[in-house]
Design a protein around this motif. Structure first.
Motif, PDB file in Angstrom:
ATOM      1  N   ASN A 130      -4.572   6.822  12.448  1.00 21.81           N
ATOM      2  CA  ASN A 130      -5.811   7.379  11.932  1.00 21.81           C
ATOM      3  C   ASN A 130      -6.030   6.067  11.171  1.00 21.81           C
ATOM      4  O   ASN A 130      -5.134   4.866  10.832  1.00 21.81           O
ATOM      5  CB  ASN A 130      -4.901   8.293  10.371  1.00 21.81           C
ATOM      6  N   PRO A 131      -6.793   5.762  10.069  1.00 21.81           N
ATOM      7  CA  PRO A 131      -7.544   4.343  10.179  1.00 21.81           C
ATOM      8  C   PRO A 131      -7.958   4.317   9.055  1.00 21.81           C
ATOM      9  O   PRO A 131      -7.257   2.529   8.370  1.00 21.81           O
ATOM     10  CB  PRO A 131      -9.087   4.174  10.209  1.00 21.81           C
ATOM     11  N   GLN A 132      -7.720   4.680   7.869  1.00 18.44           N
ATOM     12  CA  GLN A 132      -6.714   4.396   6.330  1.00 18.44           C
ATOM     13  C   GLN A 132      -6.092   3.285   6.168  1.00 18.44           C
ATOM     14  O   GLN A 132      -6.162   2.200   4.910  1.00 18.44           O
ATOM     15  CB  GLN A 132      -6.723   5.589   5.646  1.00 18.44           C
ATOM     16  N   GLY A 133      -5.284   2.772   6.698  1.00 16.56           N
ATOM     17  CA  GLY A 133      -4.015   2.192   6.397  1.00 16.56           C
ATOM     18  C   GLY A 133      -4.673   0.615   6.600  1.00 16.56           C
ATOM     19  O   GLY A 133      -4.294  -0.129   6.220  1.00 16.56           O
ATOM     20  N   SER A 134      -4.596   0.578   7.980  1.00 13.84           N
ATOM     21  CA  SER A 134      -5.519  -0.414   8.192  1.00 13.84           C
ATOM     22  C   SER A 134      -6.780  -0.148   7.691  1.00 13.84           C
ATOM     23  O   SER A 134      -7.176  -2.032   7.108  1.00 13.84           O
ATOM     24  CB  SER A 134      -6.436  -0.122  10.329  1.00 13.84           C
ATOM     25  N   VAL A 135      -7.998   0.508   7.258  1.00 12.34           N
ATOM     26  CA  VAL A 135      -8.381  -0.289   6.330  1.00 12.34           C
ATOM     27  C   VAL A 135      -8.538  -0.906   5.339  1.00 12.34           C
ATOM     28  O   VAL A 135      -9.054  -2.067   4.597  1.00 12.34           O
ATOM     29  CB  VAL A 135      -9.387   1.176   5.740  1.00 12.34           C
ATOM     30  N   MET A 136      -7.006  -0.709   4.727  1.00 12.36           N
ATOM     31  CA  MET A 136      -6.773  -1.127   2.620  1.00 12.36           C
ATOM     32  C   MET A 136      -6.227  -2.244   3.375  1.00 12.36           C
ATOM     33  O   MET A 136      -6.622  -3.382   2.838  1.00 12.36           O
ATOM     34  CB  MET A 136      -5.628  -0.318   2.472  1.00 12.36           C
TER      35      MET A 136
ATOM     36  N   TYR B 202     -20.096  -9.986   1.247  1.00  9.37           N
ATOM     37  CA  TYR B 202     -18.582  -9.371   2.213  1.00  9.37           C
ATOM     38  C   TYR B 202     -19.235  -8.290   2.537  1.00  9.37           C
ATOM     39  O   TYR B 202     -19.764  -7.241   1.549  1.00  9.37           O
ATOM     40  CB  TYR B 202     -17.604 -10.066   1.077  1.00  9.37           C
ATOM     41  N   VAL B 203     -18.688  -7.419   2.985  1.00  7.95           N
ATOM     42  CA  VAL B 203     -18.085  -6.801   4.286  1.00  7.95           C
ATOM     43  C   VAL B 203     -16.696  -6.509   3.806  1.00  7.95           C
ATOM     44  O   VAL B 203     -16.072  -6.955   3.996  1.00  7.95           O
ATOM     45  CB  VAL B 203     -18.892  -5.923   5.317  1.00  7.95           C
ATOM     46  N   ASN B 204     -15.746  -4.674   3.570  1.00  6.95           N
ATOM     47  CA  ASN B 204     -14.387  -4.787   3.099  1.00  6.95           C
ATOM     48  C   ASN B 204     -14.657  -3.630   3.479  1.00  6.95           C
ATOM     49  O   ASN B 204     -14.164  -2.910   2.106  1.00  6.95           O
ATOM     50  CB  ASN B 204     -14.245  -5.847   1.645  1.00  6.95           C
ATOM     51  N   ASP B 205     -14.643  -2.554   4.556  1.00  2.00           N
ATOM     52  CA  ASP B 205     -14.804  -2.066   4.779  1.00  2.00           C
ATOM     53  C   ASP B 205     -13.968  -1.305   5.761  1.00  2.00           C
ATOM     54  O   ASP B 205     -13.637  -2.148   6.860  1.00  2.00           O
ATOM     55  CB  ASP B 205     -15.358  -0.562   3.518  1.00  2.00           C
ATOM     56  N   ALA B 206     -14.459   0.040   6.331  1.00  2.00           N
ATOM     57  CA  ALA B 206     -13.799   0.740   7.429  1.00  2.00           C
ATOM     58  C   ALA B 206     -15.249  -0.142   8.841  1.00  2.00           C
ATOM     59  O   ALA B 206     -14.781  -0.072   9.701  1.00  2.00           O
ATOM     60  CB  ALA B 206     -13.625   1.983   8.220  1.00  2.00           C
ATOM     61  N   SER B 207     -16.403  -0.962   7.972  1.00  2.00           N
ATOM     62  CA  SER B 207     -16.839  -1.614   9.176  1.00  2.00           C
ATOM     63  C   SER B 207     -16.384  -2.517  10.038  1.00  2.00           C
ATOM     64  O   SER B 207     -16.624  -2.713  10.963  1.00  2.00           O
ATOM     65  CB  SER B 207     -18.165  -1.697   8.987  1.00  2.00           C
ATOM     66  N   LEU B 208     -15.242  -2.921   9.371  1.00  2.00           N
ATOM     67  CA  LEU B 208     -15.042  -4.885   9.960  1.00  2.00           C
ATOM     68  C   LEU B 208     -13.805  -4.440  11.024  1.00  2.00           C
ATOM     69  O   LEU B 208     -13.856  -5.124  11.752  1.00  2.00           O
ATOM     70  CB  LEU B 208     -14.137  -5.383   8.695  1.00  2.00           C
ATOM     71  N   LEU B 209     -13.457  -3.325  11.197  1.00  3.25           N
ATOM     72  CA  LEU B 209     -12.401  -2.783  12.193  1.00  3.25           C
ATOM     73  C   LEU B 209     -13.199  -3.031  13.516  1.00  3.25           C
ATOM     74  O   LEU B 209     -14.252  -2.131  14.206  1.00  3.25           O
ATOM     75  CB  LEU B 209     -11.463  -1.585  12.263  1.00  3.25           C
ATOM     76  N   PRO B 210     -12.494  -4.117  13.950  1.00  2.00           N
ATOM     77  CA  PRO B 210     -13.698  -4.990  15.309  1.00  2.00           C
ATOM     78  C   PRO B 210     -13.245  -3.091  16.381  1.00  2.00           C
ATOM     79  O   PRO B 210     -14.674  -3.013  16.966  1.00  2.00           O
ATOM     80  CB  PRO B 210     -12.513  -5.771  15.825  1.00  2.00           C
TER      81      PRO B 210
ATOM     82  N   VAL C 132       0.922  -1.405   0.294  1.00  2.00           N
ATOM     83  CA  VAL C 132      -0.296   0.250  -0.246  1.00  2.00           C
ATOM     84  C   VAL C 132       1.221   1.446   0.168  1.00  2.00           C
ATOM     85  O   VAL C 132       1.059   2.421  -0.840  1.00  2.00           O
ATOM     86  CB  VAL C 132      -0.719   0.203   0.788  1.00  2.00           C
ATOM     87  N   GLU C 133       2.184   1.825   0.836  1.00  2.00           N
ATOM     88  CA  GLU C 133       2.312   2.164   0.842  1.00  2.00           C
ATOM     89  C   GLU C 133       3.299   2.387  -0.115  1.00  2.00           C
ATOM     90  O   GLU C 133       3.658   3.843  -0.673  1.00  2.00           O
ATOM     91  CB  GLU C 133       4.235   2.300   1.959  1.00  2.00           C
ATOM     92  N   SER C 134       3.786   1.856  -0.404  1.00  2.00           N
ATOM     93  CA  SER C 134       4.066   2.162  -2.627  1.00  2.00           C
ATOM     94  C   SER C 134       3.531   2.576  -3.347  1.00  2.00           C
ATOM     95  O   SER C 134       3.721   3.109  -4.145  1.00  2.00           O
ATOM     96  CB  SER C 134       5.312   0.202  -3.144  1.00  2.00           C
TER      97      SER C 134
END
Ligand SMILES: Cc1cc2nc3c(=O)[nH]c(=O)nc-3n(C[C@H](O)[C@H](O)[C@H](O)COP(=O)(O)OP(=O)(O)OC[C@H]3O[C@@H](n4cnc5c(N)ncnc54)[C@H](O)[C@@H]3O)c2cc1C
Length: 506
Positions: free
Chosen positions: A477-483, A463-471, A129-131
């Motif tokens: 800052n959450p976007q790195g975790s979401v991705m 399937y759900v695959n976005d910020a909703s899944l973060l427990p 992701v960083e690259s």
């Protein structure tokens, strides 16, 4: 091929992805590259990076849901902001990137029984992701507002750091010349190159589910151009039509408010929308002898001394936003607005023990959102605001204007004590931009509607695959975790689908 012109909407596809933000764009790119036919349905419009001034009223009108005026009701109510455009929140956010902390991953794995959550795999995805997003530090000196926050923390001996961002800079560019590497710059073009079709101006109303399987999604499409420049919601001038797409699977990536709302509207039960989490944030404006204001960018320094309970950072501070920050005690604070170039807005964000709910309401597209702060949250907000004020005084601020009704001007440490005495969360203008945890993932079925890879437990192919899944709210800052989770889950879907195909043809 143009990336933002809607072609004819297909009647059938392997996978529908609902929403094109941090979760949806990455999911679509990976699945299309793996050979699935993919249609991405996005409610907002495609607005290229650079077309609108960041953090401007025009941007809020065109790229934010509800013009940026959305609220979680409670005592007090808390304003929140979400992107509604191709690329979702990634188009409008501050671009500050943090990897999911390893300790947090361990806690999530243990508390929510998440299977196969591997530190090394997450680290490898983060590197990818960083690259892809060109994550790096600003060239040259950070902005004056960022340096003030850093210097105040250093004077107090508090831990601070510069957060890297997903930005590219021209060869001789400075800290403010970055181009945000949002989804319209990265994963959406990548998905489209691999054959994914993006349909903008398209709201998904419902998933058609029978016996635990989704067979189609129904949508409303507005084909017309958007009238820009208006101060209200973008006006879609074309005709609205409805349609449905038959599909083999759906990835719901509509963000932490609209993913649970869509699942509820579609009749899916379970613990959905009951555990909304976010980072409640309290603000202040600080006035300095020198010019500190940058009207289209945010500071990159963060103070982490009290992390994960409290962290400090800088907010967007154009003249309108400075005026808004001063509006809590306008009669007393208003003189500072004429000096707005010497004023910048800062925040203290807390990791809250409170919880919120998202409830879809029959007949309405937007769900009802509520949030309740705990007594401990109120206490932490008070202490966060006090410590942030102290940081500003140490950084050389001559006056500090806290964002709560009737707040006093703070000029010295004695004023700070009085300010904290008079603070109450009920009087504060609280807000948040980090929404998550409405469909937590894991094998603990009492708390998790989705399995360890985002499949809704009660279904075969939703399937759900976005910020909703973060427990829980991550405290960073959450976007790195979401991705990171979105890519991990998409990879698993691809691997298991290919295994299924191989078994069938054997
Ligand atoms: C102002 C702001 C600043 C931020 N700053 C940072 C930061 O510096 N660093 C960081 O890590 N995070 C930041 N964030 C948070 C980050 O942007 C989000 O965590 C991230 O975008 C969440 O990704 P997502 O895929 O869950 O949802 P989103 O990115 O919100 O995407 C959801 C998409 O779904 C679409 N959609 C919703 N409902 C439907 C429907 N029914 N049909 C079709 N489409 C639908 C929406 O229009 C939207 O485009 C910020 C957010 C905001 C708003």
């Amino acid at each position: 091929m143009s990336t933002h012109m809607n072609g004819p909407v297909p009647y059938e596809t392997d996978v529908v992805v609902v929403g094109s933000g941090a979760g949806g764009a990455t999911t679509a790119a990976l699945l299309a590259e793996a050979g699935f036919s993919v249609v991405v349905l996005e409610e907002g419009r495609w607005i290229p990076q650079g077309a609108l001034r960041p953090f401007s009223l025009e941007q809020m009108t065109q790229q934010y849901r509800g013009g940026g005026v959305t609220v979680a009701l409670g005592r007090p109510s808390i304003a929140y902001a979400e992107g509604r455009c191709a690329g979702g929140g990634t188009e409008i956010n501050s671009g500050l990137y943090i990897r999911p902390p390893t300790e947090l991953l361990h806690r999530w794995r243990r508390d929510f029984h998440i299977s196969d959550l591997d530190d090394d795999e997450i680290a490898e995805i983060c590197a990818e992701v960083e690259s892809s997003l060109s994550v790096g530090f600003v060239p040259g000196r950070p902005t004056a507002a960022s340096e003030r926050l850093r210097d105040g923390a250093i004077a107090l001996g508090w831990q601070q750091n510069e957060a890297p961002r997903w930005m590219t800079y021209p060869p001789s560019g400075d800290a403010t010349s970055g181009r945000r590497q949002s989804m319209t710059e990265t994963y959406l073009p990548r998905g489209i190159r691999a054959g994914a079709q993006l349909v903008t101006g398209c709201v998904v109303d419902r998933l058609e589910i029978q016996h635990g399987r989704v067979s189609a999604v129904s949508y409303r499409l507005n084909d017309g151009p958007v009238a820009s420049g208006s101060k209200s919601e973008p006006q879609h001038t074309g005709a609205t039509r409805t349609g449905r797409i038959r599909c083999g699977a759906v990835f719901v990536c509509a963000g932490a408010i609209h993913s649970p709302a869509l699942l509820q509207r579609s009749g899916i039960g379970g613990p959905i929308g009951r555990t909304l989490a976010f980072h409640p944030t309290v603000k202040l404006a600080a006035r300095f002898p020198q010019v500190v204001n940058v009207d289209d960018d945010v500071p990159v320094h963060q103070v982490k001394e009290f992390s994960p309970n409290i962290s400090f950072g800088g907010s967007a501070s154009n003249s309108g936003l400075v005026a808004l920050a001063l509006s809590d005690h306008w009669q007393v604070f208003k003189d500072a607005v004429t000096d707005w170039q010497h004023v910048a807005v800062y925040y203290a964000a807390i990791t809250s023990q409170g919880k919120g709910r998202v409830r879809s309401i029959p007949g309405f597209h937007d769900p009802l959102v509520t949030y309740h702060l705990t007594g401990r949250d109120r206490h932490v907000l008070r202490s966060g605001l006090g410590r942030l004020g102290l940081t500003m005084l140490q950084a050389g601020a001559t006056e500090v204007y806290p964002s709560f009704r009737g707040a006093p001007v703070v000029r010295n440490r004695a004023d700070l004590g009085a300010m904290q005495q008079s603070f109450s969360a009920m009087k504060a203008s609280l807000m948040t931009v980090h929404l998550c945890s409405t469909v937590p993932l894991g094998e603990d079925r009492d708390r998790c509607a989705a399995d360890s890879f985002g499949r809704i437990h009660s279904t075969a192919n939703v399937y759900v695959n976005d910020a909703s899944l973060l427990p829980t709210a991550p405290g960073v800052n959450p976007q790195g975790s979401v991705m990171a989770f979105a890519i991990r889950n998409a990879r698993r879907f691809i691997a298991t689908a290919h295994r299924r195909t191989a078994r069938t043809s054997a």
